[in-house]
Design a protein around this motif. Structure first.
Motif, PDB file in Angstrom:
ATOM      1  N   LYS A  52       0.800  -1.177  -0.093  1.00 23.57           N
ATOM      2  CA  LYS A  52      -0.041  -0.055  -0.040  1.00 23.57           C
ATOM      3  C   LYS A  52       0.903   1.331  -0.046  1.00 23.57           C
ATOM      4  O   LYS A  52       0.731   2.221  -0.635  1.00 23.57           O
ATOM      5  CB  LYS A  52      -1.013  -0.168   1.224  1.00 23.57           C
ATOM      6  N   ALA A  55       2.126   1.780  -3.500  1.00 18.21           N
ATOM      7  CA  ALA A  55       1.202   2.289  -4.444  1.00 18.21           C
ATOM      8  C   ALA A  55       1.016   3.667  -4.110  1.00 18.21           C
ATOM      9  O   ALA A  55       0.488   4.416  -5.090  1.00 18.21           O
ATOM     10  CB  ALA A  55      -0.307   1.403  -4.173  1.00 18.21           C
ATOM     11  N   PHE A  76      -6.405   4.627  -7.976  1.00 17.21           N
ATOM     12  CA  PHE A  76      -6.281   3.218  -7.243  1.00 17.21           C
ATOM     13  C   PHE A  76      -7.476   2.441  -8.159  1.00 17.21           C
ATOM     14  O   PHE A  76      -8.537   2.720  -8.430  1.00 17.21           O
ATOM     15  CB  PHE A  76      -6.409   3.048  -5.977  1.00 17.21           C
ATOM     16  N   GLN A  77      -7.271   1.051  -8.406  1.00 16.48           N
ATOM     17  CA  GLN A  77      -8.279   0.084  -8.831  1.00 16.48           C
ATOM     18  C   GLN A  77      -8.207  -0.974  -7.956  1.00 16.48           C
ATOM     19  O   GLN A  77      -7.144  -1.809  -8.002  1.00 16.48           O
ATOM     20  CB  GLN A  77      -8.155  -0.188 -10.281  1.00 16.48           C
ATOM     21  N   ALA A  78      -8.874  -1.059  -6.722  1.00 22.32           N
ATOM     22  CA  ALA A  78      -8.607  -2.188  -5.792  1.00 22.32           C
ATOM     23  C   ALA A  78      -9.474  -3.489  -6.060  1.00 22.32           C
ATOM     24  O   ALA A  78     -10.575  -3.547  -7.162  1.00 22.32           O
ATOM     25  CB  ALA A  78      -9.122  -1.799  -4.439  1.00 22.32           C
ATOM     26  N   SER A  80     -10.378  -7.465  -4.860  1.00 22.84           N
ATOM     27  CA  SER A  80     -10.414  -8.614  -3.850  1.00 22.84           C
ATOM     28  C   SER A  80     -10.450  -9.919  -4.392  1.00 22.84           C
ATOM     29  O   SER A  80     -11.226 -10.246  -5.205  1.00 22.84           O
ATOM     30  CB  SER A  80     -11.404  -8.332  -2.895  1.00 22.84           C
ATOM     31  N   THR A 103      -6.814  -8.130  -0.626  1.00 21.39           N
ATOM     32  CA  THR A 103      -7.237  -7.107  -1.493  1.00 21.39           C
ATOM     33  C   THR A 103      -5.808  -6.610  -2.128  1.00 21.39           C
ATOM     34  O   THR A 103      -4.947  -5.987  -1.370  1.00 21.39           O
ATOM     35  CB  THR A 103      -7.899  -5.943  -0.900  1.00 21.39           C
ATOM     36  N   THR A 105      -4.010  -3.774  -5.201  1.00 19.11           N
ATOM     37  CA  THR A 105      -4.304  -2.515  -5.704  1.00 19.11           C
ATOM     38  C   THR A 105      -3.612  -2.125  -6.998  1.00 19.11           C
ATOM     39  O   THR A 105      -2.320  -2.068  -6.851  1.00 19.11           O
ATOM     40  CB  THR A 105      -4.194  -1.316  -4.720  1.00 19.11           C
ATOM     41  N   ASN A 106      -4.197  -1.913  -8.150  1.00 20.64           N
ATOM     42  CA  ASN A 106      -3.416  -1.425  -9.348  1.00 20.64           C
ATOM     43  C   ASN A 106      -3.412  -0.125  -9.112  1.00 20.64           C
ATOM     44  O   ASN A 106      -4.345   0.673  -8.636  1.00 20.64           O
ATOM     45  CB  ASN A 106      -4.343  -1.731 -10.852  1.00 20.64           C
ATOM     46  N   SER A 180      -0.638  -5.063  -9.320  1.00 18.66           N
ATOM     47  CA  SER A 180      -0.684  -5.636  -8.073  1.00 18.66           C
ATOM     48  C   SER A 180      -0.973  -7.208  -8.371  1.00 18.66           C
ATOM     49  O   SER A 180      -1.323  -7.492  -9.602  1.00 18.66           O
ATOM     50  CB  SER A 180      -1.545  -5.283  -7.055  1.00 18.66           C
TER      51      SER A 180
END
Length: 414
Positions: A52, A55, A76-78, A80, A103, A105-106, A180
């Motif tokens: 994180k 990121a 951010f693109q999370a 899960s 989760t 994150t991109n 990610s």
């Protein structure tokens, strides 16, 4: 303490900023790598505080480079998911709150040139933390796997390209992505292609940088995916004056470009080769070739520039070379030099206490015979290896300098 260090680092980097669309000083490739591969980020394993923090750093870099946020929540693109327990099982992205959910994150930034098509430029930023599944470290104590080459190097080159392209080559838009979940199975790139924040039908081509930090003295650089559009072989050669290029046509490989190839998008993957520190704690910042990374960044920029007025590249399917890979029951215990284009299979690393180590093979040896089979390249080596089972005894012949060395070996399990 870790979060405080991250905040202080960001303050130092960006304290002189006067305009959100322009950095007052250029942050070097080395500075980006040093931060991303620092102990404070604890190996950037997917879903951890260290990832994180990485990121947040990348998002701040995107902002200061003038890139628009193009995730689902700012930059951010999370996503899960539940980790796979069966390697043949598809990842379940639709999960409920509860046990075993991770989760990732991109991080996504966009340079809008009001063009018809968009070039996607990406690199994964996750790694193995303290030695997650995939680690090749066999020590008794946990060690941080900082992943300087894998893949802080690719992220740093991506950021340098974002800086270059901010004022050049307006024939396309540019989507910059830090993925990610790559180490857990290309999860971030796979998720993006199924939940894209742009119209993927307008994606021109995708460039992936994964492990571009250890350019060797002979300047060998692998470029995979050159068969995924008819023009790519030409443009790779036409813009090269510094590298010994190893081409691979296939759009399928163990990195994030595969997700885009599977979406019918031409791809290029740049790679400087595997090494003894791959997926081990030894993959650290002092071992990287920063001048080489600058060269690679400039080379990719020249390729993008050459293609700037070519319009949308046609996509072409390629043979999946992994379909021809034999099934192995045993291993020699070496890291092959995948960039070697001479006769035989050159050893780039030896795994301690495995077959090759016990037989006295050395890094730099070139395997030219295994059992009764001549080894002329990587494919013939793999075919020869696939014929053996646990407990089989045979001989291996290697070329060591100007002499040939023969050793007796007994195979262990893969």
């Amino acid at each position: 303490m870790k979060n405080l260090i991250v905040v202080l680092f960001l303050m130092v980097l960006f304290s002189c900023k006067t305009d959100s669309k322009e950095e007052t000083r250029t942050i070097s490739i080395e500075e980006d790598v040093v931060f991303l591969a620092s102990d404070e980020l604890e190996g950037r394993q997917t879903g951890t505080d260290g990832e994180k923090a990485a990121a947040n750093y990348i998002a701040e870099r995107f902002k200061n480079l003038g890139l628009q946020a193009k995730g689902t929540n700012g930059y951010f693109q999370a996503f899960s998911f539940k980790p796979q327990t069966d390697p043949h099982q598809k990842v379940n992205y639709t999960v409920k709150d509860g046990d075993s959910t991770i989760t990732g994150t991109n991080v996504i930034g966009f340079l809008d040139n009001n063009a018809e098509n968009t070039i996607i430029i990406g690199a994964h930023y996750d790694h193995l933390g303290y030695g997650a599944e995939g680690s090749l470290y066999r020590g008794e104590t946990q060690e941080i796997h900082n992943g300087a080459d894998d893949n802080a190097s690719g992220v740093a080159v991506m950021l340098s390209l974002a800086k270059k392209l901010a004022t050049a080559n307006s024939g396309n838009n540019y989507l910059f992505m830090a993925f990610s979940g790559e180490e857990m199975g290309l999860l971030g790139s796979n998720y993006f292609t199924k939940n894209a924040t742009i119209d993927l039908s307008k994606a021109n081509y995708m460039i992936n940088m994964d492990m571009v930090g250890r350019l060797k003295q002979d300047s060998t650089l692998a470029v995979y995916g050159v068969g995924t559009s008819p023009i790519l072989k030409h443009v790779i050669k036409a813009n090269n004056s510094k590298f010994k290029i190893i081409e691979n046509e296939s759009g399928v490989g163990p990195s994030d470009h595969t997700s885009f190839y599977n979406s019918d998008i031409p791809v290029m993957h740049f790679f400087t080769g595997q090494h003894e520190d791959y997926h081990k704690p030894g993959d650290d910042t002092p071992k990287l070739n920063y001048e080489g990374m600058d060269m690679i960044s400039s080379y990719i920029f020249e390729i993008i520039s050459d293609l700037d007025d070519n319009g949308k590249l046609p996509f072409r399917t390629t043979k999946n070379e992994s379909d021809d890979v034999p099934v192995f029951k045993v291993a020699l215990g070496v890291i092959p030099d995948y960039l070697f284009d001479g006769k035989g299979m050159r050893i780039d690393g030896i795994t301690e206490d495995k077959v090759a180590h016990k037989a006295g093979l050395e890094k730099g040896d070139i395997v030219i015979k295994l059992g009764d089979s001549l080894v002329t390249n990587m494919n013939s080596y793999m075919r020869a290896l696939s014929s053996f089972e646990e407990g089989d005894k045979t001989k291996v012949v290697v070329k060591r300098g100007d002499i040939e060395v023969e050793r007796d070996i007994e195979f262990q399990k893969f």
